[in-house]
Design a protein around this motif. Sequence first.
Motif, mmCIF file in Angstrom:
data_model
loop_
_atom_site.group_PDB
_atom_site.id
_atom_site.type_symbol
_atom_site.label_atom_id
_atom_site.label_comp_id
_atom_site.label_asym_id
_atom_site.label_seq_id
_atom_site.Cartn_x
_atom_site.Cartn_y
_atom_site.Cartn_z
ATOM 1 N N ARG A 310 0.834 -1.215 0.000
ATOM 2 C CA ARG A 310 0.000 0.000 0.000
ATOM 3 C C ARG A 310 0.863 1.257 0.000
ATOM 4 O O ARG A 310 0.537 2.247 -0.664
ATOM 5 N N ARG A 311 1.961 1.226 0.733
ATOM 6 C CA ARG A 311 2.849 2.392 0.746
ATOM 7 C C ARG A 311 3.498 2.615 -0.615
ATOM 8 O O ARG A 311 3.690 3.761 -1.043
ATOM 9 N N LEU A 312 3.815 1.538 -1.295
ATOM 10 C CA LEU A 312 4.462 1.650 -2.601
ATOM 11 C C LEU A 312 3.497 2.060 -3.705
ATOM 12 O O LEU A 312 3.901 2.715 -4.671
ATOM 13 N N ALA A 313 2.227 1.638 -3.587
ATOM 14 C CA ALA A 313 1.248 1.918 -4.650
ATOM 15 C C ALA A 313 -0.080 2.340 -4.039
ATOM 16 O O ALA A 313 -1.073 1.619 -4.129
ATOM 17 N N PRO A 314 -0.120 3.520 -3.409
ATOM 18 C CA PRO A 314 -1.332 3.940 -2.696
ATOM 19 C C PRO A 314 -2.535 4.181 -3.605
ATOM 20 O O PRO A 314 -3.671 4.149 -3.124
ATOM 21 N N ASN A 315 -2.296 4.411 -4.903
ATOM 22 C CA ASN A 315 -3.403 4.707 -5.811
ATOM 23 C C ASN A 315 -3.715 3.573 -6.784
ATOM 24 O O ASN A 315 -4.498 3.756 -7.713
ATOM 25 N N ASP A 316 -3.097 2.419 -6.581
ATOM 26 C CA ASP A 316 -3.385 1.265 -7.436
ATOM 27 C C ASP A 316 -4.541 0.490 -6.789
ATOM 28 O O ASP A 316 -4.357 -0.189 -5.777
ATOM 29 N N VAL A 317 -5.710 0.583 -7.388
ATOM 30 C CA VAL A 317 -6.887 -0.038 -6.763
ATOM 31 C C VAL A 317 -6.775 -1.558 -6.698
ATOM 32 O O VAL A 317 -7.341 -2.197 -5.812
ATOM 33 N N HIS A 318 -6.047 -2.149 -7.644
ATOM 34 C CA HIS A 318 -5.907 -3.602 -7.616
ATOM 35 C C HIS A 318 -5.006 -4.044 -6.464
ATOM 36 O O HIS A 318 -5.216 -5.107 -5.878
ATOM 37 N N VAL A 319 -4.010 -3.255 -6.159
ATOM 38 C CA VAL A 319 -3.211 -3.516 -4.964
ATOM 39 C C VAL A 319 -4.078 -3.350 -3.731
ATOM 40 O O VAL A 319 -4.066 -4.180 -2.813
ATOM 41 N N LEU A 320 -4.871 -2.292 -3.721
ATOM 42 C CA LEU A 320 -5.730 -2.012 -2.567
ATOM 43 C C LEU A 320 -6.769 -3.109 -2.364
ATOM 44 O O LEU A 320 -7.171 -3.386 -1.222
ATOM 45 N N GLU A 321 -7.210 -3.751 -3.445
ATOM 46 C CA GLU A 321 -8.169 -4.847 -3.301
ATOM 47 C C GLU A 321 -7.612 -5.946 -2.397
ATOM 48 O O GLU A 321 -8.271 -6.391 -1.451
ATOM 49 N N PHE A 322 -6.401 -6.391 -2.698
ATOM 50 C CA PHE A 322 -5.817 -7.486 -1.919
ATOM 51 C C PHE A 322 -5.401 -7.025 -0.531
ATOM 52 O O PHE A 322 -5.548 -7.764 0.449
ATOM 53 N N VAL A 323 -4.888 -5.807 -0.431
ATOM 54 C CA VAL A 323 -4.509 -5.271 0.877
ATOM 55 C C VAL A 323 -5.728 -5.201 1.790
ATOM 56 O O VAL A 323 -5.688 -5.621 2.956
ATOM 57 N N SER A 324 -6.824 -4.663 1.279
ATOM 58 C CA SER A 324 -8.019 -4.490 2.106
ATOM 59 C C SER A 324 -8.606 -5.832 2.531
ATOM 60 O O SER A 324 -9.101 -5.979 3.657
ATOM 61 N N LEU A 325 -8.552 -6.830 1.653
ATOM 62 C CA LEU A 325 -9.069 -8.147 2.017
ATOM 63 C C LEU A 325 -8.225 -8.798 3.109
ATOM 64 O O LEU A 325 -8.752 -9.412 4.043
ATOM 65 N N ILE A 326 -6.908 -8.660 2.998
ATOM 66 C CA ILE A 326 -6.034 -9.220 4.036
ATOM 67 C C ILE A 326 -6.308 -8.557 5.386
ATOM 68 O O ILE A 326 -6.424 -9.223 6.416
ATOM 69 N N LEU A 327 -6.438 -7.234 5.372
ATOM 70 C CA LEU A 327 -6.714 -6.523 6.619
ATOM 71 C C LEU A 327 -8.101 -6.875 7.160
ATOM 72 O O LEU A 327 -8.295 -6.991 8.371
ATOM 73 N N LEU A 328 -9.064 -7.034 6.239
ATOM 74 C CA LEU A 328 -10.414 -7.415 6.662
ATOM 75 C C LEU A 328 -10.388 -8.746 7.393
ATOM 76 O O LEU A 328 -10.910 -8.869 8.512
ATOM 77 N N TYR A 329 -9.784 -9.751 6.788
ATOM 78 C CA TYR A 329 -9.814 -11.085 7.378
ATOM 79 C C TYR A 329 -8.882 -11.211 8.572
ATOM 80 O O TYR A 329 -9.000 -12.164 9.354
ATOM 81 N N SER A 330 -7.975 -10.254 8.731
ATOM 82 C CA SER A 330 -7.151 -10.249 9.942
ATOM 83 C C SER A 330 -7.904 -9.635 11.114
ATOM 84 O O SER A 330 -7.460 -9.724 12.260
ATOM 85 N N GLY A 331 -9.052 -8.985 10.812
ATOM 86 C CA GLY A 331 -9.858 -8.369 11.863
ATOM 87 C C GLY A 331 -9.585 -6.881 12.056
ATOM 88 O O GLY A 331 -10.118 -6.273 12.992
ATOM 89 N N SER A 332 -8.814 -6.262 11.166
ATOM 90 C CA SER A 332 -8.499 -4.823 11.278
ATOM 91 C C SER A 332 -9.575 -4.003 10.572
ATOM 92 O O SER A 332 -9.316 -3.324 9.570
ATOM 93 N N PHE A 333 -10.787 -4.049 11.098
ATOM 94 C CA PHE A 333 -11.930 -3.464 10.411
ATOM 95 C C PHE A 333 -11.835 -1.938 10.289
ATOM 96 O O PHE A 333 -12.134 -1.377 9.229
ATOM 97 N N GLU A 334 -11.427 -1.276 11.369
ATOM 98 C CA GLU A 334 -11.313 0.187 11.308
ATOM 99 C C GLU A 334 -10.283 0.606 10.268
ATOM 100 O O GLU A 334 -10.476 1.594 9.556
ATOM 101 N N HIS A 335 -9.195 -0.148 10.181
ATOM 102 C CA HIS A 335 -8.141 0.170 9.228
ATOM 103 C C HIS A 335 -8.643 0.029 7.801
ATOM 104 O O HIS A 335 -8.306 0.832 6.917
ATOM 105 N N VAL A 336 -9.445 -0.998 7.548
ATOM 106 C CA VAL A 336 -10.004 -1.210 6.211
ATOM 107 C C VAL A 336 -10.856 -0.006 5.801
ATOM 108 O O VAL A 336 -10.727 0.525 4.689
#
Length: 453
Positions: A310-336
Motif C-alpha cells: 500500500r505504501r508503494l502503490a497507494p493509488n493502485d486499486v488492484h493492490v488495494l483490493e488485496f490489501v483491504s481483504l487481508i486486513l479485513l480477514y485479519s480483523g483490522s476493520f477500522e483500518h479497512v
Amino acid sequence: MKLSGNTSLTVNKGQTPDAKDVRAALQRLVKSSTFAGSQRLQDFLIYVVEESLRGRADDIRAKTIAMDVYGGTMSEMARRENVVRVDAGRLRRKLSEYYADVGRNEDTLFDLPKGGYAPQITVRVPSGVMPDSPVAPHIKARAWHRPGIGAAGIVVLVGFATVLMLTSPKRDAPGRSMVDGLSPDERSAIFDASPMRLEAVNLANSGRDLIFPALEPARLNAALIMFEGAIKNDPSYFGGYAGAAQVAATMAVVTPDPDLTRDMLAYADSQALMALEQAPETGWSQAAKAWVEFAKGNWPEATDFAERARRLAPNDVHVLEFVSLILLYSGSFEHVVSISKEALSKIDLERGYVFQNAMGSAKFHLKDYKGTVSTFEHVAEKGGPVGPVSVAYLMAAHQMLGNVAEAQTLSKKLSREWPDSRVDLLFQRLFADPKHGEELGRAMKDAGWEPKG
C-alpha cells in the motif's frame, strides 16, 4: 530439452522408437529415484504416453487428464484442470532433472513441449548415423504454450484482452489518479522498446480485472490464462508472475480440496518469488506475496507485505483490493474503512472495486449495518463485483437492521443462483478469528438461508 552426458550423441527429432522400447524406457523413468514419491507425476506421464501410443495424442486435454488421472466429481473439474496445468510444469522440470542425472544415458527420451499435453518421444542416436526405426505418425510434438487450448484459442484470448482494455473505464484521463499506474507516454515508451512487452502489460492488466468475483472458476481460469500469456510474451515482465501468484493463491483459498490447495499454493509461491525477484520495488509484487502468505495462513507476514504494498502503490486499486481483504480477514476493520475512504478521496473511479466491498464488510463487523447496505448497493450500481459474498453480507446486514423482507429476498436469491455455495464455511476459514465468520453465518441463517450439504 538440454541433455548432458555423452556429447557424441544427438537427438534426432524426426525419429521415434517402437512402442516396446517406449514402454520399457517409461518404466525405467517412473521407477527412478528422480520420480520417487511423485506418484501423480508418474501417473500423468504414463497416461499421456499411453494415449499417444494408442493414437489419441490429439485428444489429450487438461480436462481428459483431470478426469482420467485425477478423478473427482464434475463440479471439481475446473479446479482440477488448474492442477493439471501446474503439474505439467512440475513434470517438465522433473524430466530435465532426470536426463541431467540418472537418465543421462537413456536413448529413448520423453519431453512435454510447452503448448499442450501430448508428449514428444524421440530416440537419441550416435552423430552421423541414420536411424532405421520408422516414424510413428501418432507421436507428435506440440508447439504452442497454453495448456488446454490451442494457438487459435490464444489469439481469441489476446483479442478479448484488447477488447476488454478498450471497453473498460478509461484509467488515465487528465486530472485523475491512474488506476494501473501507466500514462499514455509510458505506454508509448514501452511500445517503442518492445511491442511484446506492451502486449504483456495489457494482458496482465486485463487479467487483474478478471480475478473478482473470486468464487467464479471461469473468471479465475481466464485470468490465469491472461497472466500466463503475459509471461510467454515477456518472461522478464514481473506483472505476469504477480498476477499468476494472486490467481493461484485465490484458487487455493476458495477450494475445500486440501490436495488442490497444496498444489496451487506451491505454484503461487513460486510465481510470487519470481515477481519479487524481478520488481521488488512495485506494490503489485509486494501485494502478490502478501496474498500468498495470507493463503498460507501466515498472518504477520501477510499484513507486513500488504502494508508495504500500500505504501508503494497507494493509488493502485488492484493492490488495494488485496490489501483491504487481508486486513479485513485479519480483523483490522477500522483500518479497512480508513484506507478505503482515503483512497476514494484521491481516486475518481468510474466503477466499483473489491476494496469497496471490503469496506462494506468491515462496516458489518463494526455493526454499521446501514453503512454495509449502502456500500454494497453503491458498488453494485457502479458495476463492481457482485457474487455470493456480497449477497451474503447484504442479507445479513438487512437481517440485523430488521428488514426481514429484504433479507429473505436475498436469501432466496443466494439459494437460487448459488445453490451449492457454502460461503458460511468459507468465511470461517478466511478470518483469522473464526468468530467473525460465525457471526455472519448466524445472521444469514436467521434470514432464512439454509445451506445445502
